[in-house]
Design a protein around this motif. Sequence first.
Motif, PDB file in Angstrom:
ATOM      1  N   VAL A 214      30.010 -19.432  34.277  1.00 11.36           N
ATOM      2  CA  VAL A 214      30.829 -18.900  33.185  1.00 11.36           C
ATOM      3  C   VAL A 214      31.019 -17.393  33.345  1.00 11.36           C
ATOM      4  CG1 VAL A 214      30.842 -18.433  30.702  1.00 11.36           C
ATOM      5  CG2 VAL A 214      30.320 -20.720  31.534  1.00 11.36           C
ATOM      6  N   PHE A 215      29.935 -16.672  33.681  1.00 11.07           N
ATOM      7  CA  PHE A 215      30.054 -15.230  33.900  1.00 11.07           C
ATOM      8  C   PHE A 215      30.965 -14.928  35.091  1.00 11.07           C
ATOM      9  CE2 PHE A 215      26.151 -14.942  31.307  1.00 11.07           C
ATOM     10  CZ  PHE A 215      26.544 -13.943  30.438  1.00 11.07           C
ATOM     11  N   LEU A 216      30.847 -15.716  36.159  1.00 14.14           N
ATOM     12  CA  LEU A 216      31.747 -15.516  37.298  1.00 14.14           C
ATOM     13  C   LEU A 216      33.204 -15.743  36.898  1.00 14.14           C
ATOM     14  CD1 LEU A 216      29.880 -17.190  40.308  1.00 14.14           C
ATOM     15  CD2 LEU A 216      30.148 -14.763  39.809  1.00 14.14           C
ATOM     16  N   ALA A 217      33.448 -16.771  36.104  1.00 16.93           N
ATOM     17  CA  ALA A 217      34.813 -17.051  35.666  1.00 16.93           C
ATOM     18  C   ALA A 217      35.370 -15.906  34.823  1.00 16.93           C
ATOM     19  CB  ALA A 217      34.846 -18.359  34.879  1.00 16.93           C
ATOM     20  N   LYS A 218      34.533 -15.306  33.978  1.00 16.19           N
ATOM     21  CA  LYS A 218      34.994 -14.167  33.188  1.00 16.19           C
ATOM     22  C   LYS A 218      35.371 -12.984  34.075  1.00 16.19           C
ATOM     23  CE  LYS A 218      32.586 -15.132  28.843  1.00 16.19           C
ATOM     24  NZ  LYS A 218      31.582 -14.646  27.854  1.00 16.19           N
ATOM     25  N   GLY A 219      34.591 -12.765  35.124  1.00  9.79           N
ATOM     26  CA  GLY A 219      34.944 -11.694  36.063  1.00  9.79           C
ATOM     27  C   GLY A 219      36.260 -11.957  36.761  1.00  9.79           C
ATOM     28  N   ILE A 220      36.478 -13.210  37.191  1.00  8.77           N
ATOM     29  CA  ILE A 220      37.739 -13.560  37.842  1.00  8.77           C
ATOM     30  C   ILE A 220      38.907 -13.394  36.869  1.00  8.77           C
ATOM     31  CG2 ILE A 220      39.028 -15.441  38.915  1.00  8.77           C
ATOM     32  CD1 ILE A 220      36.395 -16.503  39.996  1.00  8.77           C
ATOM     33  N   ARG A 221      38.681 -13.812  35.610  1.00  8.07           N
ATOM     34  CA  ARG A 221      39.736 -13.674  34.603  1.00  8.07           C
ATOM     35  C   ARG A 221      40.070 -12.212  34.357  1.00  8.07           C
ATOM     36  NH1 ARG A 221      39.731 -13.090  29.002  1.00  8.07           N
ATOM     37  NH2 ARG A 221      41.507 -14.072  27.915  1.00  8.07           N
ATOM     38  N   GLN A 222      39.063 -11.359  34.296  1.00  9.81           N
ATOM     39  CA  GLN A 222      39.320  -9.941  34.088  1.00  9.81           C
ATOM     40  C   GLN A 222      40.111  -9.359  35.254  1.00  9.81           C
ATOM     41  OE1 GLN A 222      38.644  -8.465  31.299  1.00  9.81           O
ATOM     42  NE2 GLN A 222      39.467  -6.472  31.919  1.00  9.81           N
ATOM     43  N   THR A 223      39.758  -9.760  36.465  1.00  7.67           N
ATOM     44  CA  THR A 223      40.510  -9.303  37.637  1.00  7.67           C
ATOM     45  C   THR A 223      41.960  -9.775  37.582  1.00  7.67           C
ATOM     46  OG1 THR A 223      38.482  -9.372  38.954  1.00  7.67           O
ATOM     47  CG2 THR A 223      40.557  -9.303  40.145  1.00  7.67           C
ATOM     48  N   THR A 224      42.158 -11.003  37.153  1.00 11.30           N
ATOM     49  CA  THR A 224      43.521 -11.534  37.033  1.00 11.30           C
ATOM     50  C   THR A 224      44.320 -10.755  36.003  1.00 11.30           C
ATOM     51  OG1 THR A 224      42.671 -13.735  37.590  1.00 11.30           O
ATOM     52  CG2 THR A 224      44.863 -13.615  36.620  1.00 11.30           C
ATOM     53  N   LEU A 225      43.688 -10.432  34.871  1.00 11.38           N
ATOM     54  CA  LEU A 225      44.379  -9.651  33.846  1.00 11.38           C
ATOM     55  C   LEU A 225      44.765  -8.264  34.370  1.00 11.38           C
ATOM     56  CD1 LEU A 225      42.369 -10.498  30.598  1.00 11.38           C
ATOM     57  CD2 LEU A 225      44.721 -11.134  31.138  1.00 11.38           C
ATOM     58  N   GLN A 226      43.866  -7.633  35.105  1.00 10.73           N
ATOM     59  CA  GLN A 226      44.188  -6.333  35.682  1.00 10.73           C
ATOM     60  C   GLN A 226      45.338  -6.441  36.677  1.00 10.73           C
ATOM     61  OE1 GLN A 226      40.591  -4.750  37.335  1.00 10.73           O
ATOM     62  NE2 GLN A 226      39.655  -4.329  35.343  1.00 10.73           N
ATOM     63  N   MET A 227      45.326  -7.517  37.469  1.00  6.42           N
ATOM     64  CA  MET A 227      46.422  -7.723  38.417  1.00  6.42           C
ATOM     65  C   MET A 227      47.745  -7.877  37.676  1.00  6.42           C
ATOM     66  SD  MET A 227      47.077 -10.949  40.934  1.00  6.42           S
ATOM     67  CE  MET A 227      47.429 -11.957  39.473  1.00  6.42           C
ATOM     68  N   LEU A 228      47.751  -8.649  36.587  1.00  7.61           N
ATOM     69  CA  LEU A 228      48.975  -8.822  35.815  1.00  7.61           C
ATOM     70  C   LEU A 228      49.402  -7.514  35.158  1.00  7.61           C
ATOM     71  CD1 LEU A 228      48.249 -12.265  34.093  1.00  7.61           C
ATOM     72  CD2 LEU A 228      49.745 -11.815  36.054  1.00  7.61           C
ATOM     73  N   ALA A 229      48.419  -6.729  34.687  1.00  2.00           N
ATOM     74  CA  ALA A 229      48.755  -5.438  34.070  1.00  2.00           C
ATOM     75  C   ALA A 229      49.367  -4.495  35.091  1.00  2.00           C
ATOM     76  CB  ALA A 229      47.506  -4.822  33.445  1.00  2.00           C
ATOM     77  N   PHE A 230      48.778  -4.465  36.303  1.00  4.14           N
ATOM     78  CA  PHE A 230      49.328  -3.606  37.350  1.00  4.14           C
ATOM     79  C   PHE A 230      50.729  -4.051  37.747  1.00  4.14           C
ATOM     80  CE2 PHE A 230      44.751  -2.656  38.795  1.00  4.14           C
ATOM     81  CZ  PHE A 230      44.672  -1.613  37.890  1.00  4.14           C
TER      82      PHE A 230
END
Length: 534
Positions: A214-230
């Motif tokens: 679950v913690f790994l998935a949250k990290g991946i999700r945060q990275t995805t959000l940053q990618m979408l923001a960029f």
Amino acid sequence: MDNDTRSQILAELRSRHAARKRADEDVKAARDRLTRGGDIKPEFEFELMGLFARNELSAAVTIWALAAIFALASMFWAPWFEGSLWLTLVIASKVILLELCRRFVAHARHDSDLKLWRRRFILAELFCGVVWAGFALVGMGAGGSEPFSSHVFIFASLIVLLAVRMTFTSPMMSLLYVGTIPMTIAVSTRLIMMGEPFYYALAAMAVGVHIYFVFLAKGIRQTTLQMLAFRAEKDMLIAELHEEKLVSDEARRRAEAGSKAKSRFLATMSHELRTPLNAIMGFSEVMKDEMFGQHSAPVYREYANDIYDSGRHLLQLINEILDLSRIEAGRYELVEERAHLGDIAQDCQRLLTLRADSKGLEVSMEIDSDLPQVWVDVRAMRQICLNLLSNAIKFTPKGGRVSLAVGQAADGGQILIIRDTGPGIPADEIPKVLQAFGQGSLAHETAEGGTGLGLPIVKSLIELHGGTFDLSSELRKGTEVRVFLPPKRVLATVAPLQPLGAERHRQPTPPPTRKPRLKVTPRPPSPLRPTRVA
């Protein structure tokens, strides 16, 4: 309004616009959070759903193959029909989820009802999670006679499922929870029911592994959000650049139109004003000189003289504006020829002698006698010298002193220096007087009026020659102006190869031993004109 004030006003307006824009964006973001109940922007939520749907569609065959492997492996400790029933349910639940993903990719848009789609995905994923959890129940009816390897295989299958679902559902954490928690609960329950410490440890490890994923998935999700923001920021920058390009193109078009209108206006002004000015100046000169007889009233002669002086001032202003406009438009063409800079300075000093004498000024001149010729536009250099000398005479009070010097510069070029004992210019006003129509405050108060175009024209003309212009001034002590001509403008002379007339007195003597010719090292030739022999 000068350029500095205009720049400050524009910068202040831009900062206010940027602050207003940021405030609007913050208000909009807060309103969106209150409406959605979360911190994710609607466009990001749509992108996250789309990413999940595409991941599921791209790995459909892989999930079915994995389920088939689990079903085949379960036949080692459970009846075959249980494994087959479980596999059928997995395929059915996966078909439902894939059909939902396909419809989302094909029909959903940014303005769709995202809450409805999220609810559909959660229900479909929950159904899949419950079906996958059923794998832990396969073979439990054997009355505790399952082999040890079956429990280890089920534990390993949980880890594999968690890894797969973490990869696919990390963009939407709610799907990860409903898709994996049933499987973890089922596996942990089966292991605890074995009643042995080893299986208790495996159950605890299953829960710990689930939390870790679950913690790994949250990290991946945060990275995805940053990618979408960029990516959104990049798209916004591209849009702003495109908008700025359109604005700059429109501004350039307007500037070109304004430049053409300015050129037409100046051409019209040159023709429409010069023609009546010639008549005004001609007739006023006839009247002030009383060529056809004396005036009945002497004041008429003074009026005619004032009219003539005003017309001459207006004509000079028109000529200066036209010259400056041609220079700024890049249409001023230099008519170059060789000349002595000292001769040009002397001519200008003679033209202004009467004016200097009328103010009681002492004008001194110092010119090097051995200066070589220069390759310049004589009219432009005469205008430079006249403008600087007339400024010095204009702004120097009665009884003052003006000096003019022409000499060799340290770099091989030539320099023109004009000094005066006028009121001087404050240091902060020097950039102002170098602009068109700019005048110093003290000079404006204590001297004759002017147009403020003399120094800008001088600076532009000397830069057309490749030279430099330097103005230094000390308040209440005077001003010094230095005009530098570059070395390439100086024409170097080459000494003759033999004394003049020597060829007439040569005697027919036997050829002597060859002597080396006189080596002459001339100055490098000017790129503007070939080296000439004096």
